[in-house]
Design an enzyme around this catalytic site. Sequence first.
Site, PDB file in Angstrom:
ATOM      1  N   ASP A 253     -13.114   4.976   1.505  1.00 53.94           N
ATOM      2  CA  ASP A 253     -11.701   5.087   1.905  1.00 53.94           C
ATOM      3  C   ASP A 253     -11.304   6.551   2.045  1.00 53.94           C
ATOM      4  OD1 ASP A 253      -8.940   5.210   2.118  1.00 53.94           O
ATOM      5  OD2 ASP A 253      -8.542   3.769   0.517  1.00 53.94           O
TER       6      ASP A 253
ATOM      7  N   LYS B 101       2.798  11.298  -3.173  1.00 54.93           N
ATOM      8  CA  LYS B 101       1.831  10.598  -4.030  1.00 54.93           C
ATOM      9  C   LYS B 101       0.905  11.590  -4.746  1.00 54.93           C
ATOM     10  CE  LYS B 101      -1.577   6.839  -3.595  1.00 54.93           C
ATOM     11  NZ  LYS B 101      -2.159   5.921  -2.586  1.00 54.93           N
TER      12      LYS B 101
ATOM     13  N   GLU C  21      -7.166   0.373  -4.588  1.00 51.60           N
ATOM     14  CA  GLU C  21      -7.174   0.236  -3.131  1.00 51.60           C
ATOM     15  C   GLU C  21      -8.493  -0.331  -2.588  1.00 51.60           C
ATOM     16  OE1 GLU C  21      -5.948   4.150  -1.976  1.00 51.60           O
ATOM     17  OE2 GLU C  21      -3.954   3.836  -2.824  1.00 51.60           O
TER      18      GLU C  21
ATOM     19  N   ASP D  85       0.880  -1.173   0.000  1.00 53.70           N
ATOM     20  CA  ASP D  85       0.000   0.000   0.000  1.00 53.70           C
ATOM     21  C   ASP D  85       0.917   1.222   0.000  1.00 53.70           C
ATOM     22  OD1 ASP D  85      -1.720   2.115   0.510  1.00 53.70           O
ATOM     23  OD2 ASP D  85      -2.334   1.413   2.500  1.00 53.70           O
TER      24      ASP D  85
HETATM   25 MG    MG Z   1      -4.781   4.657   1.973  1.00 55.15          MG
END
Ligand code: MG
Length: 625
Positions: free
Chosen positions: A210, A86, A186, A23
């Site tokens: 999420d 990111k 994800e 992840d």
């Molecule tokens: Mg995350």
Amino acid sequence: MARIKINIKDGTIKRSDKVLGIDLGTTNSLVAFVDSSTGNAICLGEEGDKIVPSVIYVTPENELIVGQAAKSHLIEEADNTVYSVKRLLGRSYTDIAGHSSSFGYHIMPDDSKAMVNINIRGKIYNPIELSAQILKSLKVKAELALGEPISKAVITVPAYFNDSQRQATRDAGKLAGLDVLRIVNEPTAASLAYGIGLDKSQTTTIAVYDLGGGTFDITILSIQNGVFEVLSTNGDTYTGGDDFDRAIITYWCEQHQLNMQQLEADKSVYQEIRLKAEEAKKHLSTNDTFESTIAVFNNVYTLSIDRSSFEKSIQPIVEKTLKCCRMALKDAGLTHEDIQDVVMVGGSTRTPYVIESVKRLFRKERVNNSLNPDEVVALGAAIEADILAGNRKDILLLDVTPLSLGIETLGGMMDTIIPRNSKVPTNAGRQYTTSKDGQLSLRISVYQGEREMVADNRKLGEFILDGIPAMPAGLPKIDIRFMLNADGILSIEAVELRSGIKQTIEIQPQYGLTDKEVETMLLAAMSNAEADMHKRQLAETITEAEQVLYQCRKLLFSNNDLLSEEEKSSTGMAIEELEELCKGDNREAINQSMERLNSVTRPFAERLMDQAIGKALTGKKLDAL
Ligand code: MG
Ligand code: ADP
């Protein structure tokens, strides 16, 4: 480059077939693995040291340090400490414009479409190499835990990541020495972690909510016969727990009549308040009030906030996520009644107000939040890795593409080839033709997005189909085929059907690195000989030149009586020049000579074409070059 393992006792060589689940988070990153003896996924690392903050610190010696050790430099050396990288992955400066002030480090202003660069201590870094550092440290963590070198991984990305961002993630993996078997969404990973659907007889529809530090994703999944199908995805790459922190800072600024701009101007003061705000937020997940002091600008301030003020200030941010949820439901053609389960993912779902709001929206008594919300994505990635390693043959994964993919047609229109929410892997094609008589090449520009005009969509890249034989406009039949693989990465093939001329590319995202940059970086990382690269490029150029020479000689020979003496001699000279250069190794000169030969032959190629009687093909026309 595969690693091998040698058994010292019996001398046998064994290739490690272990596959890691990673992840790569905006805020935190984790690596997990399925232990084959128990069949359970676990996050790797020492207890209390499994979460690696996605932070990179550059030392005065220009060394890169990742994780907790790097995070401790955030306050004192904001300029030299990179977080949330990111958010920059696969993004240009214009993409992040308006947000650049929220980064404590120096992002270089740039008006090109290229990926942003970061200047630290006078050295330039790009988001791919910085992300690769995080991946490298996860790889080392896993190797220490498992006691052997490992080179294969599955990496997760937000469902809303576009092609450029997925490619950039893959490039970062490559640079870290990882063979990236799959890029997984994800939310898909999270649902796997909850084991939903692992029982083949189960049929259900779920929502995965999420909310991490930097990104928000909502995904509606249908699970049937062990098949996970993403019905729709939605989200916002600029909404997350970081915004909660910012809302608290704003609240404090108002309370103490502090000037936000003044705070932001002093990067280290801002970072200090930011960390205080995050501390307050976490505290308020389990307590009703927070109070602390901070010394800034020669004053000591008491910073306090209670839960209801906190909830009031984050209400608009949470509402934004709920709006995405409603859109995802609408895209899937569903209502809250069709959703049987809601899975909560990401550290920010520890905030009680978030849980309550999500329950209310989906009208559920309870939601799935029993697993550690920081770990679920990595755990699910490990399960996917286990599937790809061939250990669970009964499970299949299907995702959908979140945005439509198409090409530009005459007048700047978007012509969709793969519509949004198509299941991947998929491929689709369509026929096009030329718009000008004698058009020898076509520029094919590839876009992603839902708007009518390509100018409003995101350009993924472009390529040129050349070598089309001279024909009247509308006569060539050009088949353009899009192939989207399971990672959501696009390859395109263009074929002129009458001549069979064909070109295939894996789309090079405009927002990604240039070919040259990737080349240079890979060279540095993998100690490939540079000379090999040049040799290969030269060989390719000479092959191309030889094809051009062949065609020109053929043209001269078969149309000898249609050409003037002058044309014959200038073509002959250009041919000789190119032949001579092909014996050498000057690639640049060969290219220029090829160009000259093309321009000498183009006028009579066009004239020959004019003599042919064209039958126009109806169909969409592409812009001429
Ligand atoms: Mg995350
Ligand atoms: P990402 O996926 O973006 O890397 P994570 O899922 O690790 O993010 O979530 C990080 C976010 O979760 C941060 O904004 C962090 O402040 C927040 N967070 C962590 N613990 C808590 C908590 N106890 N209460 C509220 N928010 C939390």
